[in-house]
Write an enzyme that holds these catalytic residues in place. Structure first.
Site, PDB file in Angstrom:
ATOM      1  N   PHE A 297       1.550  10.489   2.044  1.00 58.43           N
ATOM      2  CA  PHE A 297       1.015   9.915   3.276  1.00 58.43           C
ATOM      3  C   PHE A 297       1.960   8.845   3.826  1.00 58.43           C
ATOM      4  CE2 PHE A 297      -2.646   7.223   5.191  1.00 58.43           C
ATOM      5  CZ  PHE A 297      -2.310   7.643   6.467  1.00 58.43           C
TER       6      PHE A 297
ATOM      7  N   PHE B 187       4.740   0.996   8.525  1.00 59.08           N
ATOM      8  CA  PHE B 187       4.710   1.955   7.422  1.00 59.08           C
ATOM      9  C   PHE B 187       5.789   3.001   7.626  1.00 59.08           C
ATOM     10  CE2 PHE B 187       1.614   3.555  10.531  1.00 59.08           C
ATOM     11  CZ  PHE B 187       1.945   4.897  10.643  1.00 59.08           C
TER      12      PHE B 187
ATOM     13  N   ASN C 106      -1.803  -0.951  12.212  1.00 59.09           N
ATOM     14  CA  ASN C 106      -2.639  -1.737  13.106  1.00 59.09           C
ATOM     15  C   ASN C 106      -4.081  -1.769  12.619  1.00 59.09           C
ATOM     16  OD1 ASN C 106      -4.070   0.620  14.101  1.00 59.09           O
ATOM     17  ND2 ASN C 106      -2.286   1.064  15.394  1.00 59.09           N
TER      18      ASN C 106
ATOM     19  N   GLN D 229       3.307   1.267   3.106  1.00 52.52           N
ATOM     20  CA  GLN D 229       3.061   0.225   4.108  1.00 52.52           C
ATOM     21  C   GLN D 229       3.497  -1.146   3.603  1.00 52.52           C
ATOM     22  OE1 GLN D 229      -0.871   0.387   5.775  1.00 52.52           O
ATOM     23  NE2 GLN D 229      -0.852  -1.731   6.473  1.00 52.52           N
TER      24      GLN D 229
ATOM     25  N   LEU E 262      -1.912  10.789  12.965  1.00 53.10           N
ATOM     26  CA  LEU E 262      -1.629   9.418  13.396  1.00 53.10           C
ATOM     27  C   LEU E 262      -1.074   9.360  14.811  1.00 53.10           C
ATOM     28  CD1 LEU E 262      -0.004   7.970  10.146  1.00 53.10           C
ATOM     29  CD2 LEU E 262      -2.403   7.897  10.853  1.00 53.10           C
TER      30      LEU E 262
ATOM     31  N   HIS F 191      -0.920   5.301  16.354  1.00 58.59           N
ATOM     32  CA  HIS F 191       0.075   4.351  15.854  1.00 58.59           C
ATOM     33  C   HIS F 191       1.389   4.567  16.590  1.00 58.59           C
ATOM     34  CE1 HIS F 191      -2.264   2.928  12.313  1.00 58.59           C
ATOM     35  NE2 HIS F 191      -2.831   4.124  12.447  1.00 58.59           N
TER      36      HIS F 191
ATOM     37  N   ARG G 277       0.850  -1.195   0.000  1.00 60.11           N
ATOM     38  CA  ARG G 277       0.000   0.000   0.000  1.00 60.11           C
ATOM     39  C   ARG G 277       0.883   1.242   0.000  1.00 60.11           C
ATOM     40  NH1 ARG G 277      -3.764   2.372   4.736  1.00 60.11           N
ATOM     41  NH2 ARG G 277      -5.247   3.574   3.505  1.00 60.11           N
TER      42      ARG G 277
END
Length: 233
Positions: free
Chosen positions: A76, A134, A123, A79, A143, A147, A71
């Site tokens: 951003f 990531f 997660n 991942q 975030l 995270h 991903r």
């Protein structure tokens, strides 16, 4: 404490990305990441039938070697870490550092996602850390508190930026087949024994090779669209 990935973009020669971990702040999270980096196993992409079920998942040796960044969302994050399904639905924590449990709790949220290059745990909600991680591609302060960040890129950020440029499918950020991003090797330390492979000359040829693959991928997509138009007529 350092760990490194050797990353191949669209089949190009692998380049090194080095992370500095912060075990003083997140010891268990760092131990988990180190164990997966140091594993001698190599993950193998499951068949389509195996990917749609959990058959054989427990037989897979936990590792980052051979896995993909499944991903990638420019600006951003990128991942990876799914060594069982390769699509973001699999993976689990390293058994050697988590007493055999698939997930472990959030240690703390001390480190902020305040810039690109932050290494953090993916997660599925509170206290569900496994193997997926990531790398931020920009400031992602939303975030923080959700995270667990536990390190950052100290060398090879230009490689991570190249990762962010690959062509992806739809809104899920999955790289198209011809531009998969693979961790071909990983381990503890900076990987300096392979530093000659990530020289400026190698980086230049890798970028050229990547651009050629992007062009071929776009041409292939255009041909498919032309064929679809012919079918509609």
């Amino acid at each position: 404490m350092f760990c490194h990935f050797r990353i191949s973009i669209a089949g190009s020669p692998p380049q090194t990305v080095v992370f500095q971990l912060q075990p003083d702040k997140c010891p268990k999270t760092c131990d988990n990441f180190i164990a997966l980096c140091q594993s001698s196993a190599t993950a193998k992409r499951p068949s389509s039938s195996a990917a749609s079920s959990n058959h054989g998942v427990n037989d897979v040796q936990p590792t980052y070697r051979g896995t993909d960044f499944h991903r990638i969302l420019p600006g951003f994050m990128a991942q990876g870490g799914d060594f069982t399904k390769f699509d973001g639905t699999g993976g689990y924590a390293a058994p050697t550092t988590n007493q055999g449990q698939a997930t472990f709790s959030d240690e703390n949220f001390t480190i902020s996602h305040d810039r690109e290059g932050i290494l953090s745990m993916a997660n599925k909600g509170k206290n569900t850390n496994g193997s997926q991680f990531f790398i931020t591609l920009g400031k992602t302060l939303h975030l923080d508190g959700k995270h667990v960040a536990f390190g950052h890129v100290v060398r090879g950020m230009e490689v991570v930026r190249e990762v962010a440029k690959v062509e992806t499918e739809g809104d899920n950020g999955r790289p198209v087949m011809m531009q998969r991003v693979t961790i071909v090797d990983c381990g503890l330390g900076t990987g300096e024994s392979n530093s000659s492979d990530s020289s400026s000359g190698s980086s230049s040829s890798s970028s050229s090779s990547l651009n050629d693959r992007r062009k071929r991928s776009r041409k292939s997509k255009h041909r498919r669209r032309d064929d679809d138009d012919d079918d509609d007529d």
